[in-house]
Motif scaffolding. Structure first.
Motif, PDB file in Angstrom:
ATOM      1  N   UNK A  90      43.800   7.126  17.448  1.00 23.68           N
ATOM      2  CA  UNK A  90      44.631   7.923  16.547  1.00 23.68           C
ATOM      3  C   UNK A  90      44.730   7.252  15.185  1.00 23.68           C
ATOM      4  N   UNK A  91      44.932   8.021  14.116  1.00 23.73           N
ATOM      5  CA  UNK A  91      45.014   7.442  12.773  1.00 23.73           C
ATOM      6  C   UNK A  91      46.128   6.416  12.624  1.00 23.73           C
ATOM      7  N   UNK A  92      47.150   6.497  13.479  1.00 23.51           N
ATOM      8  CA  UNK A  92      48.286   5.578  13.417  1.00 23.51           C
ATOM      9  C   UNK A  92      47.968   4.191  13.962  1.00 23.51           C
ATOM     10  N   UNK A  93      46.894   4.091  14.772  1.00 20.65           N
ATOM     11  CA  UNK A  93      46.599   2.842  15.480  1.00 20.65           C
ATOM     12  C   UNK A  93      46.931   2.895  16.955  1.00 20.65           C
ATOM     13  N   UNK A  94      47.438   4.028  17.424  1.00 13.71           N
ATOM     14  CA  UNK A  94      47.683   4.217  18.861  1.00 13.71           C
ATOM     15  C   UNK A  94      46.399   4.688  19.538  1.00 13.71           C
ATOM     16  N   UNK A  95      46.319   4.443  20.837  1.00 19.67           N
ATOM     17  CA  UNK A  95      45.187   4.860  21.655  1.00 19.67           C
ATOM     18  C   UNK A  95      45.675   5.894  22.660  1.00 19.67           C
ATOM     19  N   UNK A  96      44.962   7.015  22.747  1.00 19.38           N
ATOM     20  CA  UNK A  96      45.349   8.089  23.666  1.00 19.38           C
ATOM     21  C   UNK A  96      44.256   8.269  24.714  1.00 19.38           C
ATOM     22  N   UNK A  97      44.679   8.283  25.987  1.00 15.68           N
ATOM     23  CA  UNK A  97      43.781   8.548  27.116  1.00 15.68           C
ATOM     24  C   UNK A  97      44.260   9.846  27.748  1.00 15.68           C
ATOM     25  N   UNK A  98      43.743  10.987  27.281  1.00 15.48           N
ATOM     26  CA  UNK A  98      44.279  12.277  27.736  1.00 15.48           C
ATOM     27  C   UNK A  98      44.262  12.468  29.234  1.00 15.48           C
ATOM     28  N   UNK A 119      56.941   6.588  13.850  1.00 18.37           N
ATOM     29  CA  UNK A 119      55.523   6.877  14.061  1.00 18.37           C
ATOM     30  C   UNK A 119      55.199   6.968  15.556  1.00 18.37           C
ATOM     31  N   UNK A 120      55.844   6.107  16.355  1.00 16.36           N
ATOM     32  CA  UNK A 120      55.628   6.156  17.801  1.00 16.36           C
ATOM     33  C   UNK A 120      56.121   7.483  18.371  1.00 16.36           C
ATOM     34  N   UNK A 121      57.274   7.924  17.937  1.00 19.24           N
ATOM     35  CA  UNK A 121      57.802   9.199  18.422  1.00 19.24           C
ATOM     36  C   UNK A 121      56.867  10.346  18.053  1.00 19.24           C
ATOM     37  N   UNK A 122      56.324  10.324  16.839  1.00 20.50           N
ATOM     38  CA  UNK A 122      55.414  11.388  16.408  1.00 20.50           C
ATOM     39  C   UNK A 122      54.169  11.414  17.291  1.00 20.50           C
ATOM     40  N   UNK A 123      53.613  10.233  17.618  1.00 17.94           N
ATOM     41  CA  UNK A 123      52.428  10.183  18.471  1.00 17.94           C
ATOM     42  C   UNK A 123      52.732  10.638  19.896  1.00 17.94           C
ATOM     43  N   UNK A 124      53.917  10.305  20.394  1.00 19.69           N
ATOM     44  CA  UNK A 124      54.294  10.748  21.741  1.00 19.69           C
ATOM     45  C   UNK A 124      54.421  12.269  21.796  1.00 19.69           C
ATOM     46  N   UNK A 125      54.977  12.851  20.752  1.00 24.01           N
ATOM     47  CA  UNK A 125      55.128  14.306  20.730  1.00 24.01           C
ATOM     48  C   UNK A 125      53.769  14.988  20.604  1.00 24.01           C
ATOM     49  N   UNK A 126      52.904  14.460  19.738  1.00 26.52           N
ATOM     50  CA  UNK A 126      51.600  15.076  19.517  1.00 26.52           C
ATOM     51  C   UNK A 126      50.710  14.959  20.747  1.00 26.52           C
ATOM     52  N   UNK A 127      50.735  13.804  21.398  1.00 29.26           N
ATOM     53  CA  UNK A 127      49.869  13.566  22.546  1.00 29.26           C
ATOM     54  C   UNK A 127      50.437  14.116  23.846  1.00 29.26           C
ATOM     55  N   UNK A 128      51.746  14.380  23.873  1.00 30.35           N
ATOM     56  CA  UNK A 128      52.433  14.805  25.104  1.00 30.35           C
ATOM     57  C   UNK A 128      52.245  13.783  26.224  1.00 30.35           C
ATOM     58  N   UNK A 129      52.140  12.505  25.869  1.00 33.10           N
ATOM     59  CA  UNK A 129      51.911  11.450  26.856  1.00 33.10           C
ATOM     60  C   UNK A 129      53.120  11.310  27.779  1.00 33.10           C
ATOM     61  N   UNK A 130      52.824  11.135  29.074  1.00 32.55           N
ATOM     62  CA  UNK A 130      53.875  10.885  30.059  1.00 32.55           C
ATOM     63  C   UNK A 130      53.899   9.428  30.479  1.00 32.55           C
ATOM     64  N   UNK A 131      52.903   8.665  30.041  1.00 35.40           N
ATOM     65  CA  UNK A 131      52.836   7.233  30.351  1.00 35.40           C
ATOM     66  C   UNK A 131      52.633   6.476  29.041  1.00 35.40           C
ATOM     67  N   UNK A 132      53.236   5.306  28.959  1.00 39.80           N
ATOM     68  CA  UNK A 132      53.135   4.474  27.759  1.00 39.80           C
ATOM     69  C   UNK A 132      52.897   3.029  28.178  1.00 39.80           C
ATOM     70  N   UNK A 133      51.940   2.389  27.514  1.00 43.09           N
ATOM     71  CA  UNK A 133      51.738   0.944  27.671  1.00 43.09           C
ATOM     72  C   UNK A 133      51.891   0.311  26.301  1.00 43.09           C
ATOM     73  N   UNK A 134      52.810  -0.639  26.205  1.00 47.07           N
ATOM     74  CA  UNK A 134      52.976  -1.439  24.992  1.00 47.07           C
ATOM     75  C   UNK A 134      52.324  -2.795  25.263  1.00 47.07           C
ATOM     76  N   UNK A 135      51.264  -3.098  24.505  1.00 50.15           N
ATOM     77  CA  UNK A 135      50.379  -4.216  24.842  1.00 50.15           C
ATOM     78  C   UNK A 135      50.862  -5.582  24.358  1.00 50.15           C
ATOM     79  N   UNK A 136      52.134  -5.826  24.429  1.00 49.34           N
ATOM     80  CA  UNK A 136      52.640  -7.151  24.075  1.00 49.34           C
ATOM     81  C   UNK A 136      53.031  -7.291  22.622  1.00 49.34           C
TER      82      UNK A 136
END
Length: 219
Positions: A16-24, A61-78
């Motif tokens: 994603x342009x924000x730097x997040x990674x999405x695994x649909x 920005x995290x909230x925007x990516x969660x809404x756009x991706x509709x992700x139900x799982x989140x991993x914060x990599x440290x």
């Protein structure tokens, strides 16, 4: 589309342009190096002063990516938090904001060098996590199929006579390194050690910004 789609060890992923990674397929969003509470920590020790809203900008920005991706799982990599226990020093609205983002989601905090212990917030705390062929951890250890963060990689692009530096994903046949997601986190140019020696020939840099742009990793 503003995202960049690519395959990594059988997983069809979106940078994603924000730097997040999405695994649909897994309904999963992955972010690294939020460094929440950085301005509070620096202020407490008399260090360089950052805008006091750095955590809020990151959470927005995290909230925007969660809404756009509709992700139900989140991993914060440290390095989600800038120091052990700093989450307790976050303003109450920020702590409640994190709790709201976690609601209804499977949330995993991977331990980092800045936040090695469990945090006083919801979610699961782990040193690493394996999903299929992918292994999620904070610092790359040389394993095949590894997804990590820590180094805050950046790459420089020459565009119309101008030199632009952007946070970036780095990906080769063995590993994937995410950029820092947090605001005001700085970065390490991918032409410098250890990044320049870690990535295999043919590595790509996926720049963040208005859109995710893949280029050959500068050497």
């Amino acid at each position: 589309m503003n995202t960049h789609a690519f395959s990594f060890h059988g997983a069809q992923l979106l940078a994603l342009p924000s730097g997040a990674l999405h695994w649909p397929e897994q309904e999963l969003l992955v972010v690294s190096d939020l460094h929440l509470g950085k301005s509070a920590r620096l202020s407490a020790v008399g260090g360089a002063q950052l805008p006091p809203y750095d955590s809020r900008e990151t959470l927005l920005r995290l909230e925007a990516d969660l809404e756009t991706s509709a992700a139900r799982r989140v991993i914060c990599l440290g390095d989600s938090f800038d120091a052990p226990g700093i989450e307790a020093a976050l303003p109450e609205p920020d702590r409640l904001w994190i709790t709201r983002l976690q609601a209804g989601r499977d949330w995993t905090w991977i331990e980092g060098n800045h936040d090695p212990g469990p945090v006083a917030l919801g979610g699961t705390h782990r040193d690493s996590l394996e999903i299929g062929a992918l292994q999620f951890r904070h610092i790359a250890s040389g394993q095949i199929g590894e997804v990590s963060g820590h180094y805050h990689p950046k790459a420089r692009l020459q565009l119309r006579g101008r030199s632009l530096s952007r946070p970036c994903f780095l990906v080769d046949s063995a590993r994937l390194i995410l950029p820092a997601f947090g605001a005001y986190t700085g970065g390490l140019d991918c032409t410098r050690a250890p990044l320049c020696g870690m990535m295999r020939d043919g590595a790509m840099a996926i720049l963040t910004g208005q859109r995710a742009l893949a280029i050959p990793m500068p050497r």
